[in-house]
Design an enzyme around this catalytic site. Structure first.
Site, PDB file in Angstrom:
ATOM      1  N   HIS A 140       0.868  -1.175  -0.139  1.00 47.87           N
ATOM      2  CA  HIS A 140      -0.068  -0.035  -0.039  1.00 47.87           C
ATOM      3  C   HIS A 140       0.910   1.239   0.083  1.00 47.87           C
ATOM      4  O   HIS A 140       0.195   2.351   0.405  1.00 47.87           O
ATOM      5  CB  HIS A 140      -0.899  -0.007   1.083  1.00 47.87           C
ATOM      6  CG  HIS A 140      -1.923  -1.197   1.057  1.00 47.87           C
ATOM      7  ND1 HIS A 140      -3.213  -0.642   0.928  1.00 47.87           N
ATOM      8  CD2 HIS A 140      -2.072  -2.346   1.827  1.00 47.87           C
ATOM      9  CE1 HIS A 140      -4.110  -1.745   0.839  1.00 47.87           C
ATOM     10  NE2 HIS A 140      -3.190  -2.718   1.548  1.00 47.87           N
ATOM     11  N   LYS A 158      -7.780  14.226   4.539  1.00 45.43           N
ATOM     12  CA  LYS A 158      -6.970  12.792   4.409  1.00 45.43           C
ATOM     13  C   LYS A 158      -5.948  13.112   5.501  1.00 45.43           C
ATOM     14  O   LYS A 158      -5.997  14.033   6.093  1.00 45.43           O
ATOM     15  CB  LYS A 158      -6.314  12.841   3.065  1.00 45.43           C
ATOM     16  CG  LYS A 158      -5.621  14.165   2.472  1.00 45.43           C
ATOM     17  CD  LYS A 158      -4.963  14.104   1.077  1.00 45.43           C
ATOM     18  CE  LYS A 158      -6.003  14.229   0.202  1.00 45.43           C
ATOM     19  NZ  LYS A 158      -6.406  13.040  -0.702  1.00 45.43           N
ATOM     20  N   ARG A 159      -5.131  12.081   5.693  1.00 45.47           N
ATOM     21  CA  ARG A 159      -4.037  12.242   6.924  1.00 45.47           C
ATOM     22  C   ARG A 159      -3.101  13.556   6.216  1.00 45.47           C
ATOM     23  O   ARG A 159      -2.906  13.723   5.108  1.00 45.47           O
ATOM     24  CB  ARG A 159      -3.407  10.937   6.936  1.00 45.47           C
ATOM     25  CG  ARG A 159      -4.087   9.846   7.670  1.00 45.47           C
ATOM     26  CD  ARG A 159      -4.390  10.306   9.168  1.00 45.47           C
ATOM     27  NE  ARG A 159      -2.772  10.434   9.956  1.00 45.47           N
ATOM     28  CZ  ARG A 159      -2.753   9.260  10.854  1.00 45.47           C
ATOM     29  NH1 ARG A 159      -3.465   8.522  11.363  1.00 45.47           N
ATOM     30  NH2 ARG A 159      -1.629   9.328  11.534  1.00 45.47           N
ATOM     31  N   LYS A 201       1.201  14.391   0.409  1.00 43.98           N
ATOM     32  CA  LYS A 201      -0.069  14.478   0.221  1.00 43.98           C
ATOM     33  C   LYS A 201      -0.108  16.211   0.098  1.00 43.98           C
ATOM     34  O   LYS A 201      -0.924  16.539  -0.773  1.00 43.98           O
ATOM     35  CB  LYS A 201      -1.014  14.233   1.140  1.00 43.98           C
ATOM     36  CG  LYS A 201      -0.981  12.751   1.523  1.00 43.98           C
ATOM     37  CD  LYS A 201      -2.095  12.264   2.430  1.00 43.98           C
ATOM     38  CE  LYS A 201      -2.077  11.022   2.728  1.00 43.98           C
ATOM     39  NZ  LYS A 201      -2.611  10.032   1.818  1.00 43.98           N
ATOM     40  N   THR A 217      -8.273   6.627  -1.717  1.00 50.24           N
ATOM     41  CA  THR A 217      -9.620   6.236  -1.834  1.00 50.24           C
ATOM     42  C   THR A 217     -10.775   7.301  -1.924  1.00 50.24           C
ATOM     43  O   THR A 217     -11.901   7.362  -2.231  1.00 50.24           O
ATOM     44  CB  THR A 217      -9.901   5.044  -1.200  1.00 50.24           C
ATOM     45  OG1 THR A 217      -9.649   5.443   0.303  1.00 50.24           O
ATOM     46  CG2 THR A 217      -9.370   3.686  -1.345  1.00 50.24           C
ATOM     47  N   LYS A 258     -14.542   8.562  -3.710  1.00 45.87           N
ATOM     48  CA  LYS A 258     -15.513   8.807  -2.841  1.00 45.87           C
ATOM     49  C   LYS A 258     -16.160  10.141  -3.185  1.00 45.87           C
ATOM     50  O   LYS A 258     -17.480  10.229  -3.261  1.00 45.87           O
ATOM     51  CB  LYS A 258     -15.343   8.668  -1.356  1.00 45.87           C
ATOM     52  CG  LYS A 258     -15.162   7.409  -0.813  1.00 45.87           C
ATOM     53  CD  LYS A 258     -14.368   7.511   0.571  1.00 45.87           C
ATOM     54  CE  LYS A 258     -13.698   6.015   1.003  1.00 45.87           C
ATOM     55  NZ  LYS A 258     -12.867   6.273   2.077  1.00 45.87           N
TER      56      LYS A 258
HETATM   57  C1  26V Z   1       2.305   1.943   8.326  1.00 42.22           C
HETATM   58  C2  26V Z   1       2.358   1.867   9.661  1.00 42.22           C
HETATM   59  C3  26V Z   1       3.488   1.956  10.401  1.00 42.22           C
HETATM   60  C4  26V Z   1       3.691   1.534  11.677  1.00 42.22           C
HETATM   61  C5  26V Z   1       2.794   1.907  12.462  1.00 42.22           C
HETATM   62  C6  26V Z   1       1.212   1.737  12.107  1.00 42.22           C
HETATM   63  C7  26V Z   1       1.160   1.853  10.552  1.00 42.22           C
HETATM   64  C8  26V Z   1      -0.118   1.756   9.964  1.00 42.22           C
HETATM   65  C9  26V Z   1      -0.285   1.868   8.633  1.00 42.22           C
HETATM   66  C10 26V Z   1       0.852   2.014   7.917  1.00 42.22           C
HETATM   67  C11 26V Z   1       0.794   1.934   6.521  1.00 42.22           C
HETATM   68  C12 26V Z   1       0.005   3.115   5.858  1.00 42.22           C
HETATM   69  C13 26V Z   1      -0.170   2.673   4.363  1.00 42.22           C
HETATM   70  C14 26V Z   1      -1.388   3.249   4.001  1.00 42.22           C
HETATM   71  O1  26V Z   1      -2.328   3.532   4.518  1.00 42.22           O
HETATM   72  N1  26V Z   1      -1.288   3.356   2.731  1.00 42.22           N
HETATM   73  C15 26V Z   1      -2.688   3.734   2.058  1.00 42.22           C
HETATM   74  O2  26V Z   1      -3.226   2.670   1.526  1.00 42.22           O
HETATM   75  C16 26V Z   1      -4.570   3.029   1.040  1.00 42.22           C
HETATM   76  C17 26V Z   1      -5.406   1.888   0.673  1.00 42.22           C
HETATM   77  O3  26V Z   1      -4.667   0.874  -0.356  1.00 42.22           O
HETATM   78  C18 26V Z   1      -4.025   4.138  -0.375  1.00 42.22           C
HETATM   79  O4  26V Z   1      -5.328   4.359  -0.967  1.00 42.22           O
HETATM   80  C19 26V Z   1      -3.368   5.305  -0.038  1.00 42.22           C
HETATM   81  O5  26V Z   1      -2.751   5.587  -1.294  1.00 42.22           O
HETATM   82  C20 26V Z   1      -2.277   4.592   0.757  1.00 42.22           C
HETATM   83  O6  26V Z   1      -1.522   5.497   1.099  1.00 42.22           O
END
Ligand code: 26V
Length: 837
Positions: A381, A572-573, A578, A682, A686
């Site tokens: 992701h 968004k975050r 971004k 995503t 929406k």
């Molecule tokens: C990484 C970590 C690192 C450690 C702590 C907790 C944590 C939680 C999540 C993540 C990964 C984040 C990756 C993510 O959210 N990617 C997003 O995924 C979406 C669904 O596929 C996508 O639409 C977004 O572009 C992408 O940034």
């Protein structure tokens, strides 16, 4: 598949003892009177209060239980059929599920919306007040967690045998508040008012071990390894219903909660210091205490690895021990289950399955590895290198010594195969190794996932292409055919039918009701886009959604949305890639134009800008940007020179519930990441599906949105990914852009002058110097193109009817982004798990 009870552990004869136990569980009568009776029963017997004495929370809990009662028969029947059929199913492994509120979705899935509203009205209750009482389970950070929630909704709606596995965090994503414009995090106590949607099953707990050492022993002439751990915790499953949309199916989401084992109790008993011993118990229970709020920079924290192993191991054990029949031939496992890895967070499940097969069940390594490689698939992701998880060998070896040995062996055999193919190309071997050496020896979870999986997918075309060509290029060369794309999707149930009831009714008036589960049918709206009367009704829907948003924000935050303004939204975050800063520079440029007199106020298109964003608590610059947005807002909103034509709103604590209110009201969707950085997005889908036009870069799924809706109905700007690479190669010098563009210079100088910080130039100095000297995401390089695109937006918006036509065409052409389509892609190309009934 496994469902609410540990299936074949149930003594079937028990059920048959009493004639009533033989009758199928039935739903209460589907009438207003039937609903009233069930509701009052739940209020009286479940909550222990009389209607006259009940508060809103009592009533909400009773209503939730009532809706649950209507789903129960279907849930039990789904479980039963899945156990009987033993069809191949999906185990979706995800550390996050950003579910949003449950009540509305359950009412929708059962078709009870009207009956429930009427029944409550007869009890003198407005159902809207009860719906507002629900606290959403915010068990995720952002896109990845919300995607998991959309996917399980689609799987249920499409009748695919499946179960979602994850963690029942006691505290979800923090509640964001602002103090003097700065983010302050508060704990999210989502369980504190009761949790009517979950079913704990302590009797189906799994014991999960940690630490200790391994030893070899002789087993009838065969040398085997065993793990002698030194502590353990219980994983208690909590089941949640995942109702399909009007199809009589209810799947299961199973979230694990950590509890101290007897061993901890014993320590308490033996310890002299009782209080100290009780504290030791909370140590175990810490594992599922809190969701980590970082969403792109893994911190390598021990507790986080404990969480990952805790839920991965519990899920694997649950499937092997509870779902599969007792004498199941494990060599057939790939025909029975596919474990989908939602990013690398659950990847420790790979060595765990190997351990189960080899150490616990006595299979040969080779056979176990073949089974394992047939059972996993991995979704990546991200594209940011810093977001790829690695665990130090030191930490992993301390916490999971046996798993580290298994990983080493997997790597050894994998690298032998690499060497066999390429000779002693040691550079390539080093790059592909599951073990990295710098800056410290560590396990690269994405490499482990890739080696172990049947398929590896990215989440949008461009993202998958970049994975193949860059991030995982050597693996793509080594395993041609393993890499594939599945473009993300969103559930039309929650994000159109529920969130935008008036647009849904308009669509249903035109097309009939079938579109909710067949979103390609929205194409038929194209002809309606040419009908002036339909356009008028569509515009009225948008206006009414703005009025609704105004009511919500007024009550929630005291903020006002003017329904005559263009609503320009970026939610968004908060992350540098971004580029919320680019949006902010646009706002400051407009403001600067007004106050400097360069732009007559009459020429400014009235716009309300809405931001929604949480920053990771430790992400300094992101928090500074939030502060700056809030401060710009206070100045712009209060300046009489603006005459109310520009408004900047930043409601705190953006979450799924707020998204459902904001998105349907938006005119303009901001999707402005640096090309090549946003895997998919995503939110972009929406907005487009709700009739907002996008201003966006050629990044992530924006590319596909633009291809589908057409260039005339999308405001494209900015560098392409190859152009970004080219600029990076030649050296991005932000000050060149600063010097060359007087508008940009003036906007930056205005911020630097302290105009938004009461004259204090130091407050936003870090943000400014970051932009000017240290910006990996090239905000200034895309500034001029962005401003020009916003001018095209203004021009287009001036012709309201043509804008509405474009908005309708966006809706009509975005059926592709239904998560039902994403699921179909996974099913056909990766999982091979057809719908079952
Ligand atoms: C990484 C970590 C690192 C450690 C702590 C907790 C944590 C939680 C999540 C993540 C990964 C984040 C990756 C993510 O959210 N990617 C997003 O995924 C979406 C669904 O596929 C996508 O639409 C977004 O572009 C992408 O940034």
């Amino acid at each position: 598949m496994s469902e609410n009870a540990p299936a074949h552990h149930i003594a079937h004869s028990r059920e048959e003892r009493h004639p009533l136990a033989k009758a199928p569980v039935t739903a209460p009568p589907n009438t207003v009177d039937g609903f009233v009776k069930q509701f009052l029963d739940n209020l009286n017997f479940g909550q222990g209060v009389a209607l006259s004495a009940s508060g809103v929370n009592d009533q909400y809990l009773a209503l939730a239980r009532t809706v649950r009662d209507y789903l129960m028969a279907r849930w039990l029947e789904t479980v039963r059929r899945q156990l009987v059929s033993q069809a191949k199913g999906v185990c979706y492994l995800s550390a996050e599920y950003l579910l949003g509120r449950q009540l509305g979705n359950s009412l929708l899935a059962t078709g009870l919306e009207d009956v429930a509203a009427e029944a409550l009205a007869e009890c003198g209750i407005d159902i809207a007040d009860l719906r507002a009482q629900e606290v959403e389970p915010g068990l995720g950070n952002g896109g990845l967690g919300r995607l998991a929630a959309c996917f399980i909704d689609s799987l249920a709606t499409m009748s695919v045998p499946s179960i979602g596995y994850g963690i029942r965090y006691e505290y979800g994503i923090f509640r964001q508040t602002f103090e003097d414009g700065q983010q302050v995090e508060k704990p999210d106590r989502w369980l504190s008012m009761g949790s009517p949607w979950e079913f704990p099953h302590p009797e189906a707990a799994q014991t999960i071990s940690f630490g200790g050492r391994t030893e070899q022993y002789d087993d009838d002439g065969v040398t085997r390894t065993r793990w002698i751990p030194d502590w353990d915790v219980l994983a208690i499953p909590y089941n949640y219903m995942v109702p399909g949309y009007l199809n009589g199916r209810v799947n299961t989401l199973r979230l694990w909660s950590a509890q101290a084992t007897k061993a901890f109790d014993l320590r308490i008993f033996n310890a002299g210091d009782y209080a100290e011993a009780v504290r030791a118990q909370t140590f175990a229970e810490n594992i599922s205490k809190v969701l980590y709020p970082e969403d792109s920079t893994p911190q390598g924290k021990e507790l986080r690895l404990q969480q990952q192993y805790f839920f991965a191991a519990a899920s694997i054990a649950d499937f092997l021990d509870v779902v599969l029949p007792p004498d199941y031939d494990l060599t057939k496992l790939p025909d029975r289950a596919i474990f989908q890895l939602n990013d690398t967070h659950p990847v420790i499940a790979v060595p765990e399955l190997m351990r189960q097969l080899v150490d616990v069940r006595g299979l040969e390594w080779e056979q176990a590895w073949e089974i394992t490689q047939g059972c996993f698939a991995y979704t990546c992701h991200t594209l940011l290198p810093e977001a790829l998880e690695v665990w130090s060998v030191d930490l992993l070896g301390r916490l999971l010594p046996r798993h580290l040995e298994i990983i080493y062996r997997i790597n050894e055999e994998f690298l032998a195969a690499v060497r066999e193919r390429y000779g002693d190309d040691e550079l390539r071997v080093r790059n592909m190794s599951i073990i990295g050496e710098h800056p410290e020896r560590s396990v690269r979870m994405a490499h482990l996932a890739t080696v172990a999986s049947v398929k590896v997918n990215g989440v949008a075309e461009l993202h998958s292409q970049l994975l193949r060509e860059k991030v995982l290029h050597d693996f793509h060369e080594f395993y041609p055919g393993k890499f594939t794309n599945v473009t993300n999707g969103i559930t039309p149930r929650r994000f159109l039918r529920l969130a935008n009831k008036s647009l849904s009714e308009l669509i249903t008036d035109a097309l009939g009701p079938g579109w909710v589960t067949d979103l390609d049918r929205l194409r038929e709206l194209e002809t309606y886009a040419e009908d002036p009367e339909f356009r008028e009704r569509f515009a009225e829907v948008k206006a009414s959604n703005k009025r609704r948003l105004n009511r919500v924000l007024l009550e929630r935050d005291g903020l006002e949305v003017d329904d005559t303004h263009m609503l320009d939204v970026m939610v968004k975050r908060l992350h540098e890639y971004k580029r919320q800063m680019l949006k902010l520079l646009h706002i400051v440029t407009l403001y600067d134009g007004i106050v400097s007199g360069r732009v007559p106020i009459s020429e400014v298109t009235p716009r309300t800008f809405i931001f929604g964003a949480k920053a990771a608590p430790g992400y300094r610059i992101a928090k500074d940007i939030i502060h700056l947005i809030n401060k710009v807002g206070s100045v712009v909103n209060a300046d009489p020179a603006v005459e109310g034509r520009l408004k900047v709103l930043f409601p705190p604590n953006y979450n799924v519930t707020l998204a459902e209110r904001i998105i349907p009201a938006a005119d303009l969707s901001e999707q402005i990441s640096l090309a090549g950085k946003e895997a998919s997005g995503t939110g972009n889908m929406k907005f487009a599906l709700n009739g907002a036009l996008t201003i966006g870069t050629d990044d992530g799924a924006n590319v596909e949105i633009r291809q589908l809706v057409g260039d005339d109905h999308f405001f494209l700007f900015g560098m392409t990914e190859p152009e970004v690479e080219e600029l990076a190669a030649k050296g991005y010098v932000p000050s060149d852009f600063y010097r060359a563009d007087p508008n940009l210079r003036s906007a930056i100088d205005l911020i630097a002058s302290g105009a938004f910080s009461g004259g204090d130039r130091s407050v936003f100095e870090p943000v400014i110097s970051n932009l000017l000297y240290n910006d990996r995401f090239m905000v200034l390089a895309d500034y001029a193109a962005y401003i020009a695109a916003q001018e095209r937006v203004d021009a287009a918006y001036a012709d309201a009817d043509t804008w509405t036509r474009s908005a309708i065409l966006n809706v009509a052409r975005c059926g592709f982004f239904s998560s039902d389509r994403s699921m179909r892609d996974y099913i056909d190309r990766i999982w091979h798990t057809p719908p079952s009934f």
